[in-house]
Design an enzyme around this catalytic site. Structure first.
Site, mmCIF file in Angstrom:
data_model
loop_
_atom_site.group_PDB
_atom_site.id
_atom_site.type_symbol
_atom_site.label_atom_id
_atom_site.label_comp_id
_atom_site.label_asym_id
_atom_site.label_seq_id
_atom_site.Cartn_x
_atom_site.Cartn_y
_atom_site.Cartn_z
ATOM 1 N N TRP A 70 0.854 -1.189 0.000
ATOM 2 C CA TRP A 70 0.000 0.000 0.000
ATOM 3 C C TRP A 70 0.887 1.235 0.000
ATOM 4 O O TRP A 70 1.850 1.305 0.758
ATOM 5 C CB TRP A 70 -0.927 0.048 1.228
ATOM 6 C CG TRP A 70 -1.655 1.367 1.246
ATOM 7 C CD1 TRP A 70 -2.702 1.728 0.445
ATOM 8 C CD2 TRP A 70 -1.340 2.520 2.053
ATOM 9 N NE1 TRP A 70 -3.055 3.033 0.705
ATOM 10 C CE2 TRP A 70 -2.238 3.538 1.674
ATOM 11 C CE3 TRP A 70 -0.379 2.796 3.028
ATOM 12 C CZ2 TRP A 70 -2.211 4.819 2.261
ATOM 13 C CZ3 TRP A 70 -0.350 4.055 3.609
ATOM 14 C CH2 TRP A 70 -1.267 5.051 3.231
ATOM 15 N N GLU A 91 -3.021 -3.077 -2.484
ATOM 16 C CA GLU A 91 -4.165 -2.464 -1.790
ATOM 17 C C GLU A 91 -4.495 -1.075 -2.339
ATOM 18 O O GLU A 91 -3.676 -0.161 -2.311
ATOM 19 C CB GLU A 91 -3.852 -2.351 -0.290
ATOM 20 C CG GLU A 91 -4.995 -1.730 0.519
ATOM 21 C CD GLU A 91 -4.652 -1.580 2.005
ATOM 22 O OE1 GLU A 91 -3.461 -1.673 2.370
ATOM 23 O OE2 GLU A 91 -5.585 -1.347 2.797
ATOM 24 N N LYS A 131 -6.978 2.501 -2.701
ATOM 25 C CA LYS A 131 -7.589 3.463 -1.795
ATOM 26 C C LYS A 131 -8.284 4.530 -2.618
ATOM 27 O O LYS A 131 -7.940 4.767 -3.771
ATOM 28 C CB LYS A 131 -6.492 4.073 -0.918
ATOM 29 C CG LYS A 131 -7.013 4.965 0.171
ATOM 30 C CD LYS A 131 -6.016 5.022 1.310
ATOM 31 C CE LYS A 131 -6.451 6.044 2.334
ATOM 32 N NZ LYS A 131 -5.821 5.848 3.618
ATOM 33 N N ASP A 167 -9.716 -3.158 1.500
ATOM 34 C CA ASP A 167 -9.820 -2.590 2.844
ATOM 35 C C ASP A 167 -11.213 -1.979 2.958
ATOM 36 O O ASP A 167 -11.629 -1.188 2.102
ATOM 37 C CB ASP A 167 -8.717 -1.538 3.034
ATOM 38 C CG ASP A 167 -8.705 -0.925 4.430
ATOM 39 O OD1 ASP A 167 -9.780 -0.479 4.893
ATOM 40 O OD2 ASP A 167 -7.625 -0.869 5.048
ATOM 41 N N HIS A 208 -11.759 1.842 2.315
ATOM 42 C CA HIS A 208 -11.129 2.507 1.175
ATOM 43 C C HIS A 208 -12.061 2.777 0.009
ATOM 44 O O HIS A 208 -11.621 2.866 -1.130
ATOM 45 C CB HIS A 208 -9.927 1.692 0.712
ATOM 46 C CG HIS A 208 -8.784 1.767 1.669
ATOM 47 N ND1 HIS A 208 -7.510 1.372 1.374
ATOM 48 C CD2 HIS A 208 -8.732 2.229 2.948
ATOM 49 C CE1 HIS A 208 -6.721 1.568 2.419
ATOM 50 N NE2 HIS A 208 -7.442 2.075 3.387
ATOM 51 N N HIS A 255 -8.602 -6.350 4.407
ATOM 52 C CA HIS A 255 -8.273 -5.520 5.555
ATOM 53 C C HIS A 255 -9.603 -5.205 6.221
ATOM 54 O O HIS A 255 -10.295 -4.262 5.845
ATOM 55 C CB HIS A 255 -7.531 -4.238 5.140
ATOM 56 C CG HIS A 255 -6.049 -4.414 5.123
ATOM 57 N ND1 HIS A 255 -5.157 -3.387 4.972
ATOM 58 C CD2 HIS A 255 -5.299 -5.544 5.281
ATOM 59 C CE1 HIS A 255 -3.922 -3.870 5.035
ATOM 60 N NE2 HIS A 255 -3.991 -5.171 5.203
ATOM 61 N N ASP A 281 -12.183 7.014 6.235
ATOM 62 C CA ASP A 281 -11.327 5.845 6.478
ATOM 63 C C ASP A 281 -10.712 5.947 7.868
ATOM 64 O O ASP A 281 -9.506 6.078 8.025
ATOM 65 C CB ASP A 281 -10.239 5.823 5.395
ATOM 66 C CG ASP A 281 -9.329 4.606 5.516
ATOM 67 O OD1 ASP A 281 -9.778 3.583 6.055
ATOM 68 O OD2 ASP A 281 -8.169 4.693 5.071
ATOM 69 N N ASP A 304 -10.595 3.846 10.435
ATOM 70 C CA ASP A 304 -9.974 2.661 11.057
ATOM 71 C C ASP A 304 -10.390 2.447 12.499
ATOM 72 O O ASP A 304 -9.551 2.216 13.377
ATOM 73 C CB ASP A 304 -8.446 2.727 10.917
ATOM 74 C CG ASP A 304 -8.002 2.586 9.474
ATOM 75 O OD1 ASP A 304 -8.068 1.460 8.949
ATOM 76 O OD2 ASP A 304 -7.618 3.593 8.850
ATOM 77 N N ASP A 340 -7.168 -4.377 10.020
ATOM 78 C CA ASP A 340 -6.488 -3.097 9.870
ATOM 79 C C ASP A 340 -7.293 -2.002 10.562
ATOM 80 O O ASP A 340 -8.170 -1.404 9.957
ATOM 81 C CB ASP A 340 -6.283 -2.770 8.381
ATOM 82 C CG ASP A 340 -5.466 -1.496 8.195
ATOM 83 O OD1 ASP A 340 -4.872 -1.017 9.181
ATOM 84 O OD2 ASP A 340 -5.409 -0.982 7.061
#
Ligand code: RNT
Ligand code: ZN
Length: 416
Positions: free
Chosen positions: A182, A223, A225, A256, A259, A283, A291, A293, A323
């Site tokens: 990433w 990955e 985004k 992810d 993303h 993820h 995003d 997380d 993640d």
């Protein structure tokens, strides 16, 4: 109590034709790739001690791990609170260089020897991530797609060095290491040339991935985004970019959960992506308005993701990575909650009478499909989960929390 409840649950699921023992045995075989970076807010050991590249951990809960020994101790604690055997996902910034300054393009397997010794002792294998952020050469927001040859080459060398480390993990621990690439590259504002950086990125990736490595030891995944802090208008490695790259070059694709556009979900992408991409790395994360997380909770999307994996028979081609990074709560609790929820959702999916549902759907009986799906939500999967925890020798229900509180008092509080 736990076994009594389990016996009752077993009967109820049997009436739907579901074998709970089988579901538990299947869950036992699924290892989660647990991200090491929840333990120290992605600080790592090599630089500023802060993430960059448009990602950020917020909060300042006391007691974060400050070095490899503390981080490993915290992971050890967490591993006693989750059932099953799991992998650990490391980032290049977690190299231990004995106080020597080793730049990212010069990292070697030997800088991860302590991790490997730790993993061997516990039977924990690793996955890996090059770190294309938190470095002076990524400060202007570009790495593998940088217009400057020198900077771009530096990051290509980093990618190549990381693949060697990943292969070393695979050989040393006897399990394939999945290396996730990433990069943060992108523009805050609207670019004129969207193509050139993408062409440079494809060329850089070709160079990073040029050497063939035995997939028994190492595999690559890329990955995408949509946006980051400071790259709101344009990200070079978009979903379309990497999906194309993955299919063309036979490398894995990473999805992810944070993303994509805020109302877009990855659960709906899995079946499409796995028709054409060789492998999938997830993820599992939780975006809140962006995003962000957040810690993974037992929500609809988590259940939809695990249902897709089970229903589509995709578990064999999917690596389930986590993640998230929340620095506002106890970090060991954050890990424990996220891992246990992911497993719980997998279990709920494994307990589904999928054939029955599929049949109703195929016959156009959408009434039965909806009725069953809704009734299943209150079936006693929690009793099966408790049984699995007890059988695995880890705390049942919220009993793990007392252990975390105790660890906070005896270990984390002393780190201030
Ligand atoms: C960033 C990506 C990436 C990172 C980790 C730390 O947006 O999700 O996976 O979170 O590498
Ligand atoms: Zn991610």
């Amino acid at each position: 109590m736990v076994s009594k409840n389990y016996a009752l649950a077993k009967e109820q699921y049997a009436s739907l034709g579901v074998d709970t023992d089988k579901a538990v045995a299947a869950l036992e075989k699924i290892s989660i790739s647990i991200h090491c970076w929840q333990g120290d807010d992605i600080a790592g050991f090599d630089s500023s001690g802060e993430a960059s590249g448009g990602i950020q951990a917020t909060g300042n809960y006391p007691g974060k791990a400050r070095n490899g020994d503390e981080l490993r101790a915290d992971i050890d604690k967490m591993l006693t609170l989750v059932p099953g055997r799991h992998k650990l996902s490391l980032h290049a910034i977690y190299a231990e260089t004995n106080g020597k300054k080793v730049d990212r393009n010069a990292l070697l397997p030997e800088h991860f020897e302590k991790w490997v010794a730790w993993g061997k002792e516990r039977g924990v294998a690793f996955d890996f991530n090059p770190t294309y952020f938190a470095h002076p050469k990524s400060d202007d927001g570009f790495t593998l797609s940088h217009i400057d040859d020198g900077i771009r080459n530096f990051w290509i060398e980093h990618g190549i060095a990381c693949r060697k480390i990943s292969e070393y993990f695979g050989r040393a621990l006897g399990e394939t290491s999945v290396m996730n690439t990433w990069i943060p590259d992108g523009y805050k504002d609207i670019p004129v040339d969207r193509l050139a950086p993408r062409m440079r990125l494809a060329d850089s990736l070709d160079k990073v991935f040029a050497e063939k490595i035995d997939p028994k030891y190492h595999r690559d995944s890329v990955e995408s985004k949509l946006f980051g802090i400071g790259s709101e208008s344009y990200v070079v490695g978009s979903h379309e970019f990497y999906l194309g790259y993955s299919v063309k070059n036979g490398v894995g694709i990473t999805l992810d959960a944070g993303h994509f556009h805020p109302t877009e979900v990855i659960s709906n992408k899995i079946s499409s992506v796995l028709m054409f991409a060789p492998r999938l790395l997830l993820h599992v994360s939780r975006p809140v308005r962006w995003d962000s997380d957040h810690v993974v909770i037992f929500d609809d999307e988590l259940q939809a993701i695990t249902q897709e994996l089970v229903r589509g028979n995709f578990l064999g081609r999917t690596d389930i990575g986590l993640d998230f990074f929340d620095a506002s709560i106890n970090r060991i609790a954050a890990w424990t909650i996220g891992v246990r929820n992911t497993q719980k959702a997998l279990l709920a999916a494994l307990l589904e009478p999928t054939d029955m549902l599929r049949k109703a759907e195929a016959e156009g009986d959408y009434t039965t499909r909806l009725a069953l799906l809704e009734e299943l939500k209150t079936y006693p999967y929690a009793a099966v989960w408790d049984y699995y925890c007890e059988k695995s020798g880890v705390p049942v229900k919220e009993k793990w929390l007392a252990e975390v509180k105790d660890y906070e008092k005896t270990v984390l509080a002393k780190r201030a």
